[in-house]
Write an enzyme that holds these catalytic residues in place. Structure first.
Site, short mmCIF file in Angstrom:
data_model
loop_
_atom_site.label_atom_id
_atom_site.label_comp_id
_atom_site.label_asym_id
_atom_site.label_seq_id
_atom_site.Cartn_x
_atom_site.Cartn_y
_atom_site.Cartn_z
N SER A 123 -1.15 -3.32 -6.29
CA SER A 123 -2.51 -2.88 -6.61
C SER A 123 -2.45 -1.86 -7.73
CB SER A 123 -3.14 -2.26 -5.36
OG SER A 123 -4.31 -1.54 -5.67
N TYR A 136 -3.29 4.38 1.06
CA TYR A 136 -3.06 3.09 0.42
C TYR A 136 -2.20 3.27 -0.83
CZ TYR A 136 -4.21 -1.62 -1.30
OH TYR A 136 -4.16 -2.92 -1.73
N ALA A 137 -2.51 4.28 -1.64
CA ALA A 137 -1.72 4.54 -2.84
C ALA A 137 -0.27 4.84 -2.49
CB ALA A 137 -2.34 5.70 -3.64
N ALA A 138 -0.05 5.64 -1.46
CA ALA A 138 1.32 5.96 -1.05
C ALA A 138 2.09 4.69 -0.69
CB ALA A 138 1.29 6.91 0.14
N SER A 139 1.43 3.79 0.04
CA SER A 139 2.10 2.56 0.45
C SER A 139 2.42 1.67 -0.74
CB SER A 139 1.24 1.80 1.46
OG SER A 139 0.08 1.24 0.87
N LYS A 140 1.53 1.62 -1.73
CA LYS A 140 1.74 0.74 -2.87
C LYS A 140 2.70 1.34 -3.89
CE LYS A 140 -0.80 -2.67 -1.46
NZ LYS A 140 -0.21 -3.98 -1.09
#
Length: 240
Positions: A123, A136-140
């Protein structure tokens, strides 16, 4: 005929990817929560559970004799400011988006045919951490770092790792409505996987391409050169 396993394929982008590859004449195994009536190539798959992952991969390998394309699409979104997030919900986001891709890739590796592709659906949140999007940013961000290491490890074996960074997609994530149609994004991703000169990192959609260009983001070429240089000099040092 290629055999393709897609996680998170019951709806949204995963279902659209299944359709795109089916139209190309490939045999697509759709990772879903529960088999759907009239869908013989559905495979029960929950990327959070190792037993589920192993059973799904074994079923595909037994049926098709191997895997040509693995698409790690299963993902979840956690909306909210980092100061207010529930710890267990944050862990679940990382478990699905990061460790889920790792589990499925690890299980599939012995069954990947020569020249196979592992695709990671990432993403723009992997490049820019937006407000209310920290989990979400951390995971991506982590997914892309892991994928870059994986690409370097698997290249000598003739296996390819690609990352796809889409902008907003019109699917069932909080705040995701109003984006590009999943079918459009899926066709772009499928076309890039079909090519052999596709770089490691691929922005998908006009917004993604604009943001990537503004950031001057590496498509993976510069990082690969640096990784090769570091590998020649020896192990990277670590500080505790």
């Amino acid at each position: 005929m290629r055999s393709i396993l897609i996680s998170g394929a019951s709806q949204g982008l995963g279902a659209a990817l299944a359709g795109a590859f089916t139209r190309r004449g490939d045999r697509v195994f759709s990772g879903v929560d529960t088999r759907r009536e009239g869908m013989p190539d559905d495979v029960p798959l929950n990327v959070r559970w190792p037993d589920s992952v192993e059973k799904a991969v074994d079923e595909v390998a037994r049926t098709a004799g191997g895997i040509d394309i693995l698409i790690n699409n299963a993902s979840m979104h956690l909306h909210g400011s980092l100061a207010t997030l529930d710890q267990d919900a944050f862990k679940e986001t990382l478990d699905v988006n990061l460790l889920g891709a790792w589990r499925l890739t690890k299980a599939a590796l012995p069954h990947l045919r020569a020249g196979s592709t592992i695709a990671m659906i990432s993403s723009l949140s992997a490049l820019v951490g937006l407000p209310e999007d920290g989990a979400y940013a951390a995971s991506k961000f982590a997914l892309e770092g892991m994928s870059q290491s994986l690409a370097a490890e698997l290249a000598p074996l003739g296996l390819r790792v690609l990352v796809f960074e889409a902008g907003r997609i019109d699917q069932e994530f909080p705040g995701a409505s109003g984006g590009e149609a999943p079918e459009t994004i899926a066709e772009d991703i499928a076309a890039l996987i079909d090519r052999r000169d596709t770089p490691f990192r691929n922005p998908i959609g006009s917004t993604a391409r604009d943001v990537t260009a503004a950031l001057g983001a590496d498509d993976g070429s510069r990082a690969a050169i640096i990784a090769q240089g570091v590998a020649r000099r020896g192990t990277v040092g670590h500080q505790d």
